[in-house]
Write an enzyme that holds these catalytic residues in place. Structure first.
Site, short mmCIF file in Angstrom:
data_model
loop_
_atom_site.label_atom_id
_atom_site.label_comp_id
_atom_site.label_asym_id
_atom_site.label_seq_id
_atom_site.Cartn_x
_atom_site.Cartn_y
_atom_site.Cartn_z
N TYR A 128 -2.52 -0.88 7.23
CA TYR A 128 -3.18 0.31 7.77
C TYR A 128 -4.19 0.87 6.80
CZ TYR A 128 -0.57 3.52 4.76
OH TYR A 128 -0.08 4.20 3.66
N LYS A 161 -1.78 -2.63 1.50
CA LYS A 161 -1.53 -1.36 2.20
C LYS A 161 -0.72 -1.64 3.46
CE LYS A 161 -3.85 3.05 3.05
NZ LYS A 161 -2.83 3.89 2.42
N GLU A 189 2.47 5.04 -9.87
CA GLU A 189 1.63 5.90 -9.01
C GLU A 189 2.52 6.90 -8.29
OE1 GLU A 189 -0.22 3.68 -5.79
OE2 GLU A 189 1.55 2.43 -5.53
N LEU A 214 -1.23 0.67 -5.33
CA LEU A 214 -2.32 0.55 -4.37
C LEU A 214 -3.59 1.04 -5.08
CD1 LEU A 214 -3.01 -0.04 -1.33
CD2 LEU A 214 -3.14 2.44 -1.10
N1 PMP Z 1 -0.97 4.89 -3.51
C1 PMP Z 1 -0.21 4.93 -2.41
C2 PMP Z 1 1.16 4.37 -2.49
C3 PMP Z 1 -0.70 5.50 -1.22
O1 PMP Z 1 0.07 5.52 -0.12
C4 PMP Z 1 -1.99 6.07 -1.21
C5 PMP Z 1 -2.54 6.73 0.03
N2 PMP Z 1 -2.42 5.98 1.14
C6 PMP Z 1 -2.75 6.00 -2.38
C7 PMP Z 1 -2.21 5.41 -3.51
C8 PMP Z 1 -4.15 6.57 -2.42
O2 PMP Z 1 -5.03 5.74 -1.70
P1 PMP Z 1 -6.39 6.30 -1.11
O3 PMP Z 1 -7.09 7.02 -2.20
O4 PMP Z 1 -7.11 5.08 -0.68
O5 PMP Z 1 -6.03 7.21 0.02
#
Ligand code: PMP
Length: 284
Positions: free
Chosen positions: A32, A145, A177, A201
Site C-alpha cells: 500500500y 510497504k 524507526e 521503511l
Molecule cells: N515507517 C513506517 C513503519 C511507516 O508505516 C511509515 C508510514 N507509512 C513510515 C515509516 C513513514 O513513511 P512515509 O514518510 O512514506 O509516510
C-alpha cells in the site's frame, strides 16, 4: 456520496465489495501507499508510485497497469472526491484465490483506493508527543510497504496504552524507526537516523527531510545508534506523510528521558512546509 477506486472503476462506497478470497485477508498478501493531498495536489506523487511498484516487485506481484495508468486512476478518484487537503490510501493485493500459502502467479492483483479528509496534526507538531520505546518484533523486510502490519499495530497499541502517541522501536539495541514513522534525532547540530536498509521503511518524508537538511547545510548521519543515545539527544522527532515532522518531548518505556523542542526541528518543519507549498502550488 463517497466513492472508492476498485481496479479501473470508481464506484459508490456502498457498492465497493471485495472477495472473501482476497489474499489480503488470508495472508496480508499485499502492499500500500498513503499519499498526501495539499491544495488539491498530490505531494511527492512520483516517489510514492515508485515505492509502490518497488514493493510489488519485491513480493513478486506483476502489476497489470503502468505507473502512468495508476496515476491517471488516482487523479480520477481525487477529482471525484474533490479533496483539497487530505490523503489517498491505495492498496494492491495479490488477488482472490482459494486459500493456499502457495500463490500461483495466475492471480489478478486487486487495486483499491479511497480518500481521507485532513486530520490536523498541528497541536502535536507544535507541542510534541511522548514516544514509547519498545522492542522491534517485526519481520526482516520492513523495507516493503506491506499491508501486513501486525508488529506495527501491536507496538502502536502498546504506546497508546502508556499515553504515548508513537512507539519507537529498537532491534538488538539499535533504534530502527517508529511504528508508523521514521525517527530522527539531533545531537550537536547533526541529524541522525537509521540507514535505509531492510530494517526500516524508507519513508518518503524521511527522504524529503534528508534533502531539506542538505539544502540547509545540516550534517546527516545515516547509521544505526543504540537506544541509550535517545536519552542524551538534544532533539528528536518522528516523520511520516500523515504527521510530517512531529517532535518528541518525552521517551517512556525502555528509555526514559525528557527533551526540549529544539531549533533544528523547528527549522526543518518550516523548510518542509515551504517545500510542500512550493511543490503543490506548482502542480495545480
Ligand atoms: N515507517 C513506517 C513503519 C511507516 O508505516 C511509515 C508510514 N507509512 C513510515 C515509516 C513513514 O513513511 P512515509 O514518510 O512514506 O509516510
Amino acid at each position: 456520496m463517497k466513492h472508492v477506486l476498485i481496479n479501473d472503476s470508481i464506484v459508490p462506497e456502498a457498492e465497493a465489495q471485495v472477495s472473501y478470497k482476497d489474499r489480503g485477508y488470508h495472508f496480508g498478501d499485499g502492499i500500500y501507499e498513503v499519499i498526501r493531498i495539499y491544495q488539491g495536489a498530490f505531494f511527492a506523487l512520483d516517489p510514492h508510485i515508485n515505492r509502490l511498484f518497488d514493493s510489488a516487485e519485491k513480493i513478486d506481484i506483476a502489476l497489470p497497469f503502468s505507473k502512468q495508468e495508476l496515476v491517471d486512476r488516482l487523479n480520477v478518484l481525487k477529482e471525484k472526491e474533490v479533496v483539497i487537503d487530505g490523503s489517498l490510501y491505495v492498496q494492491i493485493t495479490r488477488g482472490a484465490a482459494e486459500r493456499n500459502h502457495l500463490y500461483s502467479r495466475e492471480e489478478q492483483p486487486i487495486l483499491f483506493g479511497f480518500t481521507l479528509p485532513d486530520k490536523s496534526n498541528e497541536a502535536n507538531e507544535t507541542n510534541g508527543i511522548s514516544a514509547y520505546v519498545t522492542e522491534d518484533i517485526r519481520w526482516l523486510r520492513c523495507d516493503i510497504k506491506s499491508i501486513n502490519l501486525l508488529g506495527n499495530v501491536m507496538a502502536k497499541r502498546k504506546a497508546s496504552d502508556h499515553d504515548c502517541g508513537e512507539a519507537v522501536l529498537y532491534r538488538e539495541n539499535a533504534v530502527t524507526e517508529g511504528s508508523s514513522s521514521n525517527l530522527f534525532l539531533v545531537n550537536n547540530k547533526t541529524l541522525y537516523t537509521h540507514p535505509a536498509n531492510n530494517l526500516i521503511l524508507n519513508g518518503i518524508t524521511r527522504q524529503e527531510i534528508i534533502a531539506v537538511a542538505a539544502e540547509l547545510g545540516i550534517d546527516i548521519v545515516e547509521e544505526p545508534f543504540p537506544k541509550e543515545v535517545l536519552a542524551h539527544a538534544d532533539e528528536a522527532f518522528v516523520t511520516s506523510t500523515s504527521i510530517e515532522i512531529t517532535p518528541i518531548h518525552t521517551f517512556k518505556g525502555d528509555v526514559e528521558a525528557t527533551l526540549t523542542l529544539g531549533p533544528i526541528t523547528k527549522q526543518l518543519q518550516q523548510a518542509l512546509k515551504k517545500r510542500i507549498k512550493t511543490q503543490t502550488s506548482a502542480s495545480v
